[in-house]
Design an enzyme around this catalytic site. Sequence first.
Site, mmCIF file in Angstrom:
data_model
loop_
_atom_site.group_PDB
_atom_site.id
_atom_site.type_symbol
_atom_site.label_atom_id
_atom_site.label_comp_id
_atom_site.label_asym_id
_atom_site.label_seq_id
_atom_site.Cartn_x
_atom_site.Cartn_y
_atom_site.Cartn_z
ATOM 1 N N ALA A 8 42.614 5.977 13.735
ATOM 2 C CA ALA A 8 43.358 4.720 13.590
ATOM 3 C C ALA A 8 42.525 3.541 14.096
ATOM 4 C CB ALA A 8 44.673 4.816 14.365
ATOM 5 N N GLY A 9 41.191 3.619 13.906
ATOM 6 C CA GLY A 9 40.312 2.520 14.319
ATOM 7 C C GLY A 9 40.093 1.523 13.184
ATOM 8 N N LYS A 22 31.266 -7.842 12.229
ATOM 9 C CA LYS A 22 32.007 -8.018 10.970
ATOM 10 C C LYS A 22 33.153 -9.020 11.101
ATOM 11 C CE LYS A 22 30.760 -3.518 9.103
ATOM 12 N NZ LYS A 22 31.166 -2.308 8.400
ATOM 13 N N SER A 63 19.472 0.951 10.359
ATOM 14 C CA SER A 63 20.146 0.683 9.085
ATOM 15 C C SER A 63 19.298 1.077 7.875
ATOM 16 C CB SER A 63 20.488 -0.805 8.983
ATOM 17 O OG SER A 63 20.947 -1.077 7.682
ATOM 18 N N ASP A 100 33.207 -2.559 2.049
ATOM 19 C CA ASP A 100 33.316 -1.236 2.678
ATOM 20 C C ASP A 100 34.437 -0.404 2.038
ATOM 21 O OD1 ASP A 100 31.250 -1.299 4.558
ATOM 22 O OD2 ASP A 100 32.478 -2.334 6.032
ATOM 23 N N SER A 107 20.077 -0.045 4.908
ATOM 24 C CA SER A 107 20.313 -1.059 3.878
ATOM 25 C C SER A 107 19.028 -1.680 3.316
ATOM 26 C CB SER A 107 21.246 -2.149 4.411
ATOM 27 O OG SER A 107 22.523 -1.603 4.601
HETATM 28 P P1 NDP Z 1 36.721 3.045 16.007
HETATM 29 O O1 NDP Z 1 36.072 3.148 17.347
HETATM 30 O O2 NDP Z 1 37.363 1.767 15.608
HETATM 31 O O3 NDP Z 1 37.871 4.219 15.886
HETATM 32 C C1 NDP Z 1 37.572 5.527 16.253
HETATM 33 C C2 NDP Z 1 38.798 6.434 15.994
HETATM 34 O O4 NDP Z 1 38.364 7.774 16.193
HETATM 35 C C3 NDP Z 1 40.010 6.215 16.895
HETATM 36 O O5 NDP Z 1 41.179 6.363 16.147
HETATM 37 C C4 NDP Z 1 39.873 7.349 17.934
HETATM 38 O O6 NDP Z 1 41.108 7.814 18.452
HETATM 39 C C5 NDP Z 1 39.286 8.438 17.077
HETATM 40 N N1 NDP Z 1 38.514 9.433 17.826
HETATM 41 C C6 NDP Z 1 37.367 9.250 18.511
HETATM 42 N N2 NDP Z 1 36.944 10.425 19.020
HETATM 43 C C7 NDP Z 1 37.843 11.363 18.644
HETATM 44 C C8 NDP Z 1 37.941 12.767 18.862
HETATM 45 N N3 NDP Z 1 37.045 13.448 19.582
HETATM 46 N N4 NDP Z 1 38.985 13.412 18.299
HETATM 47 C C9 NDP Z 1 39.906 12.763 17.562
HETATM 48 N N5 NDP Z 1 39.881 11.424 17.334
HETATM 49 C C10 NDP Z 1 38.857 10.743 17.875
HETATM 50 O O7 NDP Z 1 35.579 3.477 14.967
HETATM 51 P P2 NDP Z 1 35.296 2.923 13.475
HETATM 52 O O8 NDP Z 1 36.569 2.955 12.694
HETATM 53 O O9 NDP Z 1 34.506 1.671 13.528
HETATM 54 O O10 NDP Z 1 34.287 4.057 12.907
HETATM 55 C C11 NDP Z 1 34.755 5.372 12.721
HETATM 56 C C12 NDP Z 1 33.663 6.220 12.039
HETATM 57 O O11 NDP Z 1 33.398 5.755 10.726
HETATM 58 C C13 NDP Z 1 32.330 6.210 12.781
HETATM 59 O O12 NDP Z 1 31.886 7.537 12.877
HETATM 60 C C14 NDP Z 1 31.427 5.378 11.889
HETATM 61 O O13 NDP Z 1 30.072 5.811 11.983
HETATM 62 C C15 NDP Z 1 31.997 5.671 10.500
HETATM 63 N N6 NDP Z 1 31.732 4.610 9.501
HETATM 64 C C16 NDP Z 1 31.022 4.913 8.348
HETATM 65 C C17 NDP Z 1 30.749 3.962 7.351
HETATM 66 C C18 NDP Z 1 29.963 4.348 6.118
HETATM 67 O O14 NDP Z 1 29.493 3.466 5.361
HETATM 68 N N7 NDP Z 1 29.822 5.621 5.828
HETATM 69 C C19 NDP Z 1 31.232 2.573 7.491
HETATM 70 C C20 NDP Z 1 31.986 2.346 8.717
HETATM 71 C C21 NDP Z 1 32.212 3.338 9.671
HETATM 72 P P3 NDP Z 1 41.823 7.174 19.777
HETATM 73 O O15 NDP Z 1 42.573 5.968 19.299
HETATM 74 O O16 NDP Z 1 42.729 8.253 20.256
HETATM 75 O O17 NDP Z 1 40.721 6.827 20.734
#
Ligand code: NDP
Length: 263
Positions: free
Chosen positions: A121-122, A63, A14, A99, A16
């Site tokens: 959609a995560g 979180k 981190s 965030d 931070s």
């Molecule tokens: P999640 O695991 O909750 O969601 C991941 C998403 O990515 C899903 O929708 C998944 O699709 C999709 N996915 C994964 N691999 C692929 C691929 N190869 N091609 C297409 N779609 C893909 O992750 P988070 O939402 O927690 O985090 C997402 C990103 O955001 C991370 O990279 C994280 O590091 C970044 N982040 C950055 C922050 C910042 O401060 N800059 C803060 C928080 C997050 P499916 O449903 O089909 O599996």
Amino acid sequence: MRLFAIFGDPVAHSRSPLMHNHVFKSLGFKGCYTRIHLKDGSRLRETFFELGLSGANITVPHKEAAFQACDEIRGFANKVGVVNTIIEEDGKLIGYNTDADGFIFSIKPFGAIRTVLVLGAGGTAKALSERFRDEQMDVIVMNRSEGRLESYKEAGFKTATWETVEIKEYDLIVNTTSAGLDDENLPAPLEILKPLLERSSFAADAIYGKVTPFLKLCKELDLRAKDGADMLLGQGVLANNYFTNESYELQDIQNSMQESFQF
Ligand code: NDP
């Protein structure tokens, strides 16, 4: 001297502590910020009080546990059930989510955004989509698989898969997928992504610390794009504003925190 910390598992990576300590030092605030490796999220509250903290940030995977640990939730965190910033106030824990606000803050230089295509959609997509909608933006959530889109449909969002997305102009395209984080994948096939980006005004990636294939493609297409460092900066500036009890100008916090990115 007030003590602050970031809780996470893992947490060693981190940035931070560096960001907040630099701001405290340069603005003359008597504070110190450290990192706590917390494996069990249910111990967040007691650990916070045992250490005598004044505030904290919370990162993956705690979180949601942080939301549960608070006595009071303020603002946007209520909507998504996810807390990344905690402040101690009269013996109570107050929870915020900076965030999504941080992301909005980071795209301010793009000007008015009316339509957004969210890739993924995560968890991050969920928070950003809700926040975009709060800002009266028209949001379309696109994911490679159908299953995760269900909750978005129920929440009233427009959704699409790679097969059904409409190739048209969006003001902003945001990559919230983890494609490109530890691999060299694009968040959608090139034949879909390229025409979408060609028609768009701006792009942003949530990933920071590397030039992802998504950002490389934006550059090739001469599209103005931001990486996730600005989102990281935005959430940090707003959290620091809470830590320092709103004693400083946001711009001063931002300038100082931005400097720490050079280290
Ligand atoms: P999640 O695991 O909750 O969601 C991941 C998403 O990515 C899903 O929708 C998944 O699709 C999709 N996915 C994964 N691999 C692929 C691929 N190869 N091609 C297409 N779609 C893909 O992750 P988070 O939402 O927690 O985090 C997402 C990103 O955001 C991370 O990279 C994280 O590091 C970044 N982040 C950055 C922050 C910042 O401060 N800059 C803060 C928080 C997050 P499916 O449903 O089909 O599996």
